[in-house]
Design an enzyme around this catalytic site. Structure first.
Site, PDB file in Angstrom:
ATOM      1  N   LYS A 116       0.859  -1.185   0.000  1.00 26.94           N
ATOM      2  CA  LYS A 116       0.000   0.000   0.000  1.00 26.94           C
ATOM      3  C   LYS A 116       0.894   1.234   0.000  1.00 26.94           C
ATOM      4  O   LYS A 116       1.859   1.314   0.763  1.00 26.94           O
ATOM      5  CB  LYS A 116      -0.897  -0.020   1.235  1.00 26.94           C
ATOM      6  N   GLY A 164       5.942   0.944   6.378  1.00 27.66           N
ATOM      7  CA  GLY A 164       5.065   2.016   5.926  1.00 27.66           C
ATOM      8  C   GLY A 164       4.334   1.719   4.640  1.00 27.66           C
ATOM      9  O   GLY A 164       3.784   2.628   4.011  1.00 27.66           O
ATOM     10  N   ASP A 170      -5.022   0.443   8.538  1.00 29.85           N
ATOM     11  CA  ASP A 170      -4.871   0.292   7.094  1.00 29.85           C
ATOM     12  C   ASP A 170      -5.607  -0.924   6.537  1.00 29.85           C
ATOM     13  O   ASP A 170      -5.665  -1.097   5.315  1.00 29.85           O
ATOM     14  CB  ASP A 170      -3.392   0.179   6.716  1.00 29.85           C
TER      15      ASP A 170
END
Length: 295
Positions: free
Chosen positions: A11, A100, A138
Protein backbone atom coordinates in the site's frame (compact mmCIF):
# COMPACT_ATOMS: atom_id res chain seq x y z
CA UNK A 1 -8.42 -30.33 -1.72
CA UNK A 2 -9.74 -26.81 -2.19
CA UNK A 3 -6.94 -24.22 -2.15
CA UNK A 4 -7.30 -20.50 -2.54
CA UNK A 5 -4.61 -17.87 -3.16
CA UNK A 6 -4.56 -14.09 -2.89
CA UNK A 7 -2.09 -11.29 -3.47
CA UNK A 8 -1.48 -8.95 -0.53
CA UNK A 9 -0.03 -5.87 -2.27
CA UNK A 10 2.08 -3.05 -0.91
CA UNK A 11 0.00 0.00 0.00
CA UNK A 12 1.34 3.45 -0.92
CA UNK A 13 0.37 6.72 0.73
CA UNK A 14 0.88 9.02 -2.25
CA UNK A 15 0.35 11.91 0.14
CA UNK A 16 -0.44 11.93 3.86
CA UNK A 17 -1.68 14.91 5.85
CA UNK A 18 -2.20 14.75 9.62
CA UNK A 19 -5.35 16.82 10.11
CA UNK A 20 -5.96 16.54 13.86
CA UNK A 21 -6.05 14.27 16.87
CA UNK A 22 -8.88 12.57 18.73
CA UNK A 23 -9.29 12.65 22.49
CA UNK A 24 -8.11 9.04 22.69
CA UNK A 25 -4.79 10.04 21.14
CA UNK A 26 -5.32 8.63 17.66
CA UNK A 27 -4.37 10.98 14.84
CA UNK A 28 -6.76 11.94 12.06
CA UNK A 29 -5.51 11.65 8.49
CA UNK A 30 -6.19 12.71 4.93
CA UNK A 31 -4.34 10.48 2.49
CA UNK A 32 -4.47 9.21 -1.07
CA UNK A 33 -3.82 5.47 -1.00
CA UNK A 34 -2.93 3.32 -4.00
CA UNK A 35 -1.17 0.01 -4.43
CA UNK A 36 1.98 -1.45 -5.95
CA UNK A 37 2.42 -4.54 -8.05
CA UNK A 38 4.79 -6.18 -5.59
CA UNK A 39 2.97 -8.24 -2.97
CA UNK A 40 2.97 -10.94 -0.36
CA UNK A 41 1.10 -14.13 -1.20
CA UNK A 42 -1.37 -15.89 1.09
CA UNK A 43 -2.65 -19.42 0.47
CA UNK A 44 -5.53 -20.99 2.40
CA UNK A 45 -6.75 -24.57 2.40
CA UNK A 46 -9.04 -26.64 4.64
CA UNK A 47 -7.71 -28.06 7.89
CA UNK A 48 -9.11 -29.28 11.19
CA UNK A 49 -7.18 -26.61 13.10
CA UNK A 50 -5.79 -23.11 12.56
CA UNK A 51 -2.15 -23.06 11.51
CA UNK A 52 0.16 -20.68 9.67
CA UNK A 53 3.37 -21.35 7.79
CA UNK A 54 5.59 -18.40 6.85
CA UNK A 55 8.29 -18.27 4.18
CA UNK A 56 9.83 -15.73 1.80
CA UNK A 57 12.71 -13.25 2.00
CA UNK A 58 11.13 -11.32 4.88
CA UNK A 59 9.42 -14.24 6.59
CA UNK A 60 12.10 -15.15 9.13
CA UNK A 61 11.27 -12.67 11.92
CA UNK A 62 7.54 -13.41 11.62
CA UNK A 63 8.08 -17.16 11.71
CA UNK A 64 9.88 -16.73 15.04
CA UNK A 65 6.90 -14.94 16.60
CA UNK A 66 4.18 -16.76 18.44
CA UNK A 67 1.31 -14.90 16.80
CA UNK A 68 0.58 -12.92 13.66
CA UNK A 69 -2.02 -10.48 12.33
CA UNK A 70 -3.07 -13.14 9.82
CA UNK A 71 -4.02 -15.46 12.67
CA UNK A 72 -5.77 -12.57 14.44
CA UNK A 73 -7.81 -11.93 11.29
CA UNK A 74 -8.74 -15.60 11.04
CA UNK A 75 -9.87 -15.78 14.66
CA UNK A 76 -11.83 -12.52 14.39
CA UNK A 77 -13.66 -13.64 11.25
CA UNK A 78 -14.48 -17.04 12.74
CA UNK A 79 -15.80 -15.41 15.93
CA UNK A 80 -17.96 -12.99 13.96
CA UNK A 81 -19.38 -15.88 11.92
CA UNK A 82 -19.81 -18.17 14.94
CA UNK A 83 -17.72 -20.98 13.44
CA UNK A 84 -14.46 -22.70 14.45
CA UNK A 85 -11.25 -21.07 13.22
CA UNK A 86 -9.81 -23.95 11.21
CA UNK A 87 -7.60 -23.57 8.12
CA UNK A 88 -4.03 -24.07 6.99
CA UNK A 89 -2.54 -20.76 5.90
CA UNK A 90 0.75 -20.22 4.08
CA UNK A 91 2.22 -16.71 3.87
CA UNK A 92 5.08 -15.80 1.56
CA UNK A 93 6.56 -12.46 2.68
CA UNK A 94 8.01 -10.39 -0.16
CA UNK A 95 7.45 -7.06 1.63
CA UNK A 96 9.72 -5.75 4.39
CA UNK A 97 8.38 -5.42 7.91
CA UNK A 98 7.53 -2.12 9.60
CA UNK A 99 8.01 -0.40 6.26
CA UNK A 100 5.07 2.02 5.93
CA UNK A 101 3.61 0.06 3.00
CA UNK A 102 0.95 -1.86 4.89
CA UNK A 103 2.41 -5.34 4.54
CA UNK A 104 0.79 -6.73 7.66
CA UNK A 105 -2.48 -4.94 6.92
CA UNK A 106 -2.53 -6.35 3.40
CA UNK A 107 -1.89 -9.84 4.79
CA UNK A 108 -4.80 -9.46 7.21
CA UNK A 109 -7.08 -8.20 4.44
CA UNK A 110 -6.11 -11.16 2.26
CA UNK A 111 -6.88 -13.52 5.15
CA UNK A 112 -10.37 -12.04 5.53
CA UNK A 113 -11.02 -12.46 1.81
CA UNK A 114 -9.63 -15.98 1.48
CA UNK A 115 -11.15 -17.39 4.62
CA UNK A 116 -14.50 -15.79 3.86
CA UNK A 117 -14.53 -17.77 0.62
CA UNK A 118 -13.08 -20.94 2.15
CA UNK A 119 -15.58 -20.98 5.02
CA UNK A 120 -18.54 -19.63 3.05
CA UNK A 121 -18.87 -16.66 5.41
CA UNK A 122 -21.07 -13.81 4.23
CA UNK A 123 -21.06 -10.88 6.64
CA UNK A 124 -22.68 -7.54 5.85
CA UNK A 125 -20.27 -4.82 4.66
CA UNK A 126 -20.58 -2.77 7.86
CA UNK A 127 -19.60 -5.75 10.01
CA UNK A 128 -16.66 -6.56 7.75
CA UNK A 129 -15.48 -2.94 7.80
CA UNK A 130 -15.62 -2.82 11.60
CA UNK A 131 -13.81 -6.15 11.84
CA UNK A 132 -11.09 -4.93 9.46
CA UNK A 133 -10.63 -1.68 11.39
CA UNK A 134 -10.29 -3.60 14.66
CA UNK A 135 -7.23 -5.32 13.16
CA UNK A 136 -5.49 -2.10 12.09
CA UNK A 137 -6.07 1.34 10.57
CA UNK A 138 -4.87 0.29 7.09
CA UNK A 139 -6.78 -3.00 6.91
CA UNK A 140 -10.06 -1.47 5.60
CA UNK A 141 -8.41 0.20 2.58
CA UNK A 142 -6.35 -2.92 1.90
CA UNK A 143 -9.51 -5.02 2.02
CA UNK A 144 -11.23 -2.74 -0.52
CA UNK A 145 -8.15 -2.96 -2.77
CA UNK A 146 -8.91 0.19 -4.77
CA UNK A 147 -7.34 3.63 -4.78
CA UNK A 148 -9.11 5.75 -2.19
CA UNK A 149 -8.94 8.88 -0.12
CA UNK A 150 -8.59 7.74 3.48
CA UNK A 151 -9.87 9.85 6.35
CA UNK A 152 -10.47 9.63 10.07
CA UNK A 153 -8.10 7.05 11.53
CA UNK A 154 -8.51 4.91 8.42
CA UNK A 155 -12.19 4.06 8.54
CA UNK A 156 -13.45 6.75 6.16
CA UNK A 157 -12.84 5.70 2.58
CA UNK A 158 -13.93 7.66 -0.49
CA UNK A 159 -13.22 6.72 -4.13
CA UNK A 160 -10.27 8.45 -5.74
CA UNK A 161 -10.14 9.62 -9.35
CA UNK A 162 -8.72 7.15 -11.84
CA UNK A 163 -4.94 6.96 -11.64
CA UNK A 164 -2.85 6.98 -14.82
CA UNK A 165 -0.39 4.24 -15.78
CA UNK A 166 2.81 4.76 -13.79
CA UNK A 167 5.68 2.85 -12.23
CA UNK A 168 7.47 3.09 -8.91
CA UNK A 169 10.86 2.41 -7.44
CA UNK A 170 10.58 1.45 -3.77
CA UNK A 171 13.58 1.78 -1.45
CA UNK A 172 13.71 0.58 2.14
CA UNK A 173 16.76 0.33 4.46
CA UNK A 174 15.66 -3.10 5.76
CA UNK A 175 15.11 -1.65 9.21
CA UNK A 176 11.61 -1.41 10.69
CA UNK A 177 10.28 1.95 11.82
CA UNK A 178 7.40 1.52 14.31
CA UNK A 179 4.39 3.64 13.44
CA UNK A 180 3.69 4.58 17.06
CA UNK A 181 7.19 6.03 17.48
CA UNK A 182 6.79 8.19 14.38
CA UNK A 183 3.43 9.60 15.45
CA UNK A 184 4.83 10.12 18.94
CA UNK A 185 7.68 12.19 17.50
CA UNK A 186 5.41 14.41 15.39
CA UNK A 187 5.37 18.09 16.36
CA UNK A 188 3.81 21.24 15.02
CA UNK A 189 0.45 22.28 13.56
CA UNK A 190 -1.98 20.12 11.64
CA UNK A 191 -2.53 20.24 7.87
CA UNK A 192 -5.76 20.76 5.97
CA UNK A 193 -7.15 17.95 3.80
CA UNK A 194 -6.12 18.27 0.16
CA UNK A 195 -8.29 15.98 -1.91
CA UNK A 196 -8.73 16.52 -5.63
CA UNK A 197 -11.38 15.49 -8.14
CA UNK A 198 -9.55 15.61 -11.47
CA UNK A 199 -8.14 12.41 -12.93
CA UNK A 200 -4.50 13.00 -13.95
CA UNK A 201 -3.90 12.39 -17.63
CA UNK A 202 -0.50 10.81 -17.11
CA UNK A 203 2.19 10.14 -14.53
CA UNK A 204 3.59 13.66 -14.90
CA UNK A 205 0.16 15.11 -14.12
CA UNK A 206 -0.14 12.90 -11.07
CA UNK A 207 3.30 14.04 -9.91
CA UNK A 208 2.30 17.70 -10.24
CA UNK A 209 -0.79 17.14 -8.10
CA UNK A 210 1.18 15.25 -5.46
CA UNK A 211 3.94 17.87 -5.40
CA UNK A 212 1.40 20.34 -3.97
CA UNK A 213 0.86 17.93 -1.08
CA UNK A 214 3.25 16.15 1.26
CA UNK A 215 3.78 13.46 3.86
CA UNK A 216 3.49 15.10 7.28
CA UNK A 217 5.23 12.13 8.93
CA UNK A 218 8.48 12.51 7.02
CA UNK A 219 10.09 14.97 9.43
CA UNK A 220 9.53 12.86 12.57
CA UNK A 221 10.51 9.73 10.65
CA UNK A 222 13.81 11.19 9.46
CA UNK A 223 14.68 12.27 12.99
CA UNK A 224 14.32 8.64 14.04
CA UNK A 225 15.98 7.24 10.92
CA UNK A 226 18.30 9.82 9.27
CA UNK A 227 19.21 7.49 6.38
CA UNK A 228 15.79 8.18 4.91
CA UNK A 229 17.36 11.35 3.50
CA UNK A 230 19.80 9.17 1.55
CA UNK A 231 17.01 7.08 0.06
CA UNK A 232 14.95 10.08 -0.98
CA UNK A 233 17.98 11.86 -2.45
CA UNK A 234 18.95 8.82 -4.49
CA UNK A 235 15.45 8.49 -5.90
CA UNK A 236 15.08 12.19 -6.64
CA UNK A 237 18.37 12.22 -8.59
CA UNK A 238 17.49 9.19 -10.70
CA UNK A 239 16.82 10.05 -14.37
CA UNK A 240 13.11 10.14 -15.08
CA UNK A 241 11.98 10.47 -11.47
CA UNK A 242 8.90 12.67 -11.38
CA UNK A 243 8.46 12.73 -7.60
CA UNK A 244 10.25 11.22 -4.58
CA UNK A 245 8.44 10.78 -1.27
CA UNK A 246 8.17 8.58 1.82
CA UNK A 247 5.12 6.32 2.18
CA UNK A 248 3.07 6.12 5.35
CA UNK A 249 5.09 6.38 8.56
CA UNK A 250 8.20 5.05 6.80
CA UNK A 251 10.69 3.68 6.24
CA UNK A 252 9.94 2.99 2.56
CA UNK A 253 10.55 5.79 0.07
CA UNK A 254 9.17 5.74 -3.46
CA UNK A 255 10.02 7.39 -6.73
CA UNK A 256 7.30 7.91 -9.35
CA UNK A 257 8.15 7.20 -13.01
CA UNK A 258 6.13 7.21 -16.21
CA UNK A 259 7.03 3.71 -17.37
CA UNK A 260 8.63 0.38 -16.56
CA UNK A 261 11.81 1.03 -18.53
CA UNK A 262 12.59 4.24 -16.65
CA UNK A 263 11.78 2.67 -13.28
CA UNK A 264 13.85 -0.46 -13.98
CA UNK A 265 16.84 1.65 -15.04
CA UNK A 266 16.52 3.86 -11.97
CA UNK A 267 16.35 0.89 -9.61
CA UNK A 268 19.50 -0.57 -11.13
CA UNK A 269 21.26 2.80 -10.96
CA UNK A 270 20.55 3.57 -7.30
CA UNK A 271 21.21 0.14 -5.80
CA UNK A 272 25.02 0.55 -5.64
CA UNK A 273 24.62 3.81 -3.72
CA UNK A 274 22.25 2.26 -1.18
CA UNK A 275 24.11 -0.88 -0.06
CA UNK A 276 21.97 -3.23 1.95
CA UNK A 277 18.71 -1.51 0.99
CA UNK A 278 15.72 -3.29 -0.53
CA UNK A 279 15.21 -1.62 -3.92
CA UNK A 280 12.54 -2.79 -6.39
CA UNK A 281 10.80 -1.54 -9.50
CA UNK A 282 7.05 -2.19 -9.63
CA UNK A 283 3.88 -0.85 -11.29
CA UNK A 284 1.53 1.55 -9.52
CA UNK A 285 -2.08 0.42 -9.61
CA UNK A 286 -5.36 1.91 -8.51
CA UNK A 287 -7.00 -1.52 -8.40
CA UNK A 288 -5.15 -4.23 -6.53
CA UNK A 289 -7.82 -6.76 -7.49
CA UNK A 290 -6.12 -6.99 -10.89
CA UNK A 291 -3.00 -8.54 -9.38
CA UNK A 292 -2.38 -12.25 -9.86
CA UNK A 293 -1.04 -13.95 -6.70
CA UNK A 294 2.20 -15.26 -8.21
CA UNK A 295 5.26 -16.26 -6.20
Amino acid sequence: MSERRAAAPAKLNLYLHVTGRRRDGYHLLDSLVAFAGIHDVLVARPSDRLELGIAGPFGGPLAAEGDNIVLSAARALAAAAGIPAAAHLSLVKHLPLGAGIGGGSADAAAALELLGRLWGVRLDPETLDALALSLGADVPVCRRGRAAFMGGVGERLDPAPALPPAHLVLANPRRPLPTARVFGARRGPYTEPARFTEAPADAAGLARLLARRRNDLYEPARRLMPELDDGLAALAKAPGCLLARMSGSGATCFGLFDGAQAADAAAAAIKPGLPGWWVVSTPLTGDARELAPAG
